[in-house]
Motif scaffolding. Sequence first.
Motif, PDB file in Angstrom:
ATOM      1  N   GLN A  84       0.814  -1.205   0.000  1.00 62.03           N
ATOM      2  CA  GLN A  84       0.000   0.000   0.000  1.00 62.03           C
ATOM      3  C   GLN A  84       0.856   1.267   0.000  1.00 62.03           C
ATOM      4  O   GLN A  84       0.435   2.293  -0.528  1.00 62.03           O
ATOM      5  CB  GLN A  84      -0.937  -0.002   1.208  1.00 62.03           C
ATOM      6  CG  GLN A  84      -1.992  -1.084   1.141  1.00 62.03           C
ATOM      7  CD  GLN A  84      -2.934  -0.904  -0.026  1.00 62.03           C
ATOM      8  OE1 GLN A  84      -3.374   0.198  -0.314  1.00 62.03           O
ATOM      9  NE2 GLN A  84      -3.226  -1.982  -0.714  1.00 62.03           N
ATOM     10  N   TRP A  85       2.034   1.204   0.573  1.00 62.46           N
ATOM     11  CA  TRP A  85       2.884   2.406   0.595  1.00 62.46           C
ATOM     12  C   TRP A  85       3.278   2.797  -0.824  1.00 62.46           C
ATOM     13  O   TRP A  85       3.380   3.987  -1.130  1.00 62.46           O
ATOM     14  CB  TRP A  85       4.110   2.185   1.475  1.00 62.46           C
ATOM     15  CG  TRP A  85       4.948   1.014   1.075  1.00 62.46           C
ATOM     16  CD1 TRP A  85       4.830  -0.272   1.533  1.00 62.46           C
ATOM     17  CD2 TRP A  85       6.004   0.991   0.124  1.00 62.46           C
ATOM     18  NE1 TRP A  85       5.750  -1.075   0.929  1.00 62.46           N
ATOM     19  CE2 TRP A  85       6.489  -0.333   0.055  1.00 62.46           C
ATOM     20  CE3 TRP A  85       6.590   1.948  -0.676  1.00 62.46           C
ATOM     21  CZ2 TRP A  85       7.518  -0.708  -0.792  1.00 62.46           C
ATOM     22  CZ3 TRP A  85       7.623   1.572  -1.515  1.00 62.46           C
ATOM     23  CH2 TRP A  85       8.074   0.271  -1.562  1.00 62.46           C
ATOM     24  N   GLY A  86       3.508   1.826  -1.698  1.00 62.77           N
ATOM     25  CA  GLY A  86       3.838   2.139  -3.091  1.00 62.77           C
ATOM     26  C   GLY A  86       2.685   2.808  -3.800  1.00 62.77           C
ATOM     27  O   GLY A  86       2.864   3.778  -4.552  1.00 62.77           O
TER      28      GLY A  86
ATOM     29  N   ALA B 162      -3.792  11.072  -0.445  1.00 64.86           N
ATOM     30  CA  ALA B 162      -3.331   9.731  -0.800  1.00 64.86           C
ATOM     31  C   ALA B 162      -3.054   8.883   0.435  1.00 64.86           C
ATOM     32  O   ALA B 162      -3.197   7.665   0.382  1.00 64.86           O
ATOM     33  CB  ALA B 162      -2.070   9.834  -1.652  1.00 64.86           C
ATOM     34  N   ALA B 163      -2.635   9.492   1.521  1.00 67.54           N
ATOM     35  CA  ALA B 163      -2.302   8.747   2.743  1.00 67.54           C
ATOM     36  C   ALA B 163      -2.917   9.460   3.943  1.00 67.54           C
ATOM     37  O   ALA B 163      -2.224  10.166   4.683  1.00 67.54           O
ATOM     38  CB  ALA B 163      -0.796   8.649   2.895  1.00 67.54           C
ATOM     39  N   PRO B 164      -4.208   9.280   4.191  1.00 67.65           N
ATOM     40  CA  PRO B 164      -4.859  10.050   5.257  1.00 67.65           C
ATOM     41  C   PRO B 164      -4.408   9.674   6.662  1.00 67.65           C
ATOM     42  O   PRO B 164      -4.468  10.498   7.563  1.00 67.65           O
ATOM     43  CB  PRO B 164      -6.349   9.744   5.061  1.00 67.65           C
ATOM     44  CG  PRO B 164      -6.401   8.511   4.263  1.00 67.65           C
ATOM     45  CD  PRO B 164      -5.149   8.457   3.444  1.00 67.65           C
ATOM     46  N   ARG B 165      -3.927   8.452   6.864  1.00 65.34           N
ATOM     47  CA  ARG B 165      -3.485   8.068   8.213  1.00 65.34           C
ATOM     48  C   ARG B 165      -2.190   8.768   8.607  1.00 65.34           C
ATOM     49  O   ARG B 165      -1.818   8.773   9.774  1.00 65.34           O
ATOM     50  CB  ARG B 165      -3.292   6.562   8.302  1.00 65.34           C
ATOM     51  CG  ARG B 165      -4.585   5.855   8.596  1.00 65.34           C
ATOM     52  CD  ARG B 165      -4.347   4.423   8.838  1.00 65.34           C
ATOM     53  NE  ARG B 165      -4.178   3.765   7.551  1.00 65.34           N
ATOM     54  CZ  ARG B 165      -3.971   2.476   7.391  1.00 65.34           C
ATOM     55  NH1 ARG B 165      -3.878   1.705   8.433  1.00 65.34           N
ATOM     56  NH2 ARG B 165      -3.842   1.970   6.200  1.00 65.34           N
TER      57      ARG B 165
ATOM     58  N   MET C 189      -0.543   9.896  12.372  1.00 61.14           N
ATOM     59  CA  MET C 189       0.754   9.451  12.881  1.00 61.14           C
ATOM     60  C   MET C 189       1.689  10.617  13.184  1.00 61.14           C
ATOM     61  O   MET C 189       2.612  10.471  13.974  1.00 61.14           O
ATOM     62  CB  MET C 189       1.437   8.533  11.855  1.00 61.14           C
ATOM     63  CG  MET C 189       0.747   7.219  11.691  1.00 61.14           C
ATOM     64  SD  MET C 189       1.504   6.062  10.540  1.00 61.14           S
ATOM     65  CE  MET C 189       2.724   6.946   9.658  1.00 61.14           C
ATOM     66  N   LEU C 190       1.481  11.759  12.564  1.00 59.32           N
ATOM     67  CA  LEU C 190       2.400  12.885  12.736  1.00 59.32           C
ATOM     68  C   LEU C 190       2.549  13.354  14.181  1.00 59.32           C
ATOM     69  O   LEU C 190       3.678  13.621  14.603  1.00 59.32           O
ATOM     70  CB  LEU C 190       1.969  14.045  11.838  1.00 59.32           C
ATOM     71  CG  LEU C 190       2.432  13.941  10.399  1.00 59.32           C
ATOM     72  CD1 LEU C 190       1.912  15.124   9.605  1.00 59.32           C
ATOM     73  CD2 LEU C 190       3.927  13.849  10.296  1.00 59.32           C
ATOM     74  N   PRO C 191       1.511  13.472  14.990  1.00 63.15           N
ATOM     75  CA  PRO C 191       1.732  13.905  16.381  1.00 63.15           C
ATOM     76  C   PRO C 191       2.646  12.958  17.153  1.00 63.15           C
ATOM     77  O   PRO C 191       3.509  13.403  17.911  1.00 63.15           O
ATOM     78  CB  PRO C 191       0.333  13.935  16.980  1.00 63.15           C
ATOM     79  CG  PRO C 191      -0.575  14.101  15.837  1.00 63.15           C
ATOM     80  CD  PRO C 191       0.078  13.396  14.688  1.00 63.15           C
ATOM     81  N   GLY C 192       2.490  11.659  16.951  1.00 60.98           N
ATOM     82  CA  GLY C 192       3.363  10.701  17.630  1.00 60.98           C
ATOM     83  C   GLY C 192       4.804  10.797  17.162  1.00 60.98           C
ATOM     84  O   GLY C 192       5.743  10.702  17.958  1.00 60.98           O
ATOM     85  N   LEU C 193       5.001  10.972  15.858  1.00 61.31           N
ATOM     86  CA  LEU C 193       6.356  11.113  15.337  1.00 61.31           C
ATOM     87  C   LEU C 193       7.025  12.383  15.845  1.00 61.31           C
ATOM     88  O   LEU C 193       8.212  12.376  16.203  1.00 61.31           O
ATOM     89  CB  LEU C 193       6.335  11.112  13.808  1.00 61.31           C
ATOM     90  CG  LEU C 193       5.938   9.803  13.143  1.00 61.31           C
ATOM     91  CD1 LEU C 193       5.802  10.001  11.640  1.00 61.31           C
ATOM     92  CD2 LEU C 193       6.961   8.726  13.440  1.00 61.31           C
TER      93      LEU C 193
END
Length: 117
Positions: free
Chosen positions: A50-52, A76-79, A83-87
Amino acid sequence: MAHFRGLSVLVLCWLYRLGRCVVAGLGLAALIGPALAAGAVLLCAGLRLQWGLRILAAFALWRLWHWPVWVAVPAAAPRLLLMLPGLITTWLARLRHPRPRWPAPAPAVQLSLPRGP
């Protein structure tokens, strides 16, 4: 009614993934041709890469349809937005609490004492 709602959510998720495959195929077709693009998208979908597909879909939205990058990537990548706050907090914690620069201590040596007669 609840079964219909659950089924409609599953169908909408499936349509979103199918649309992402189509957009990724269009973006790749502009680069390598339609036949190879169809094969590459089917390969990515079959191997569940899915990443591709997300990268190709974001590229297609950005280059072919002239969307701004800050809109194309979340489309294209709503999740990624979840994830950005955790990163970011992990990166900030690493800055605030860096790993020690000295090596880890060697494990303690255990001496065996002789047992009685």
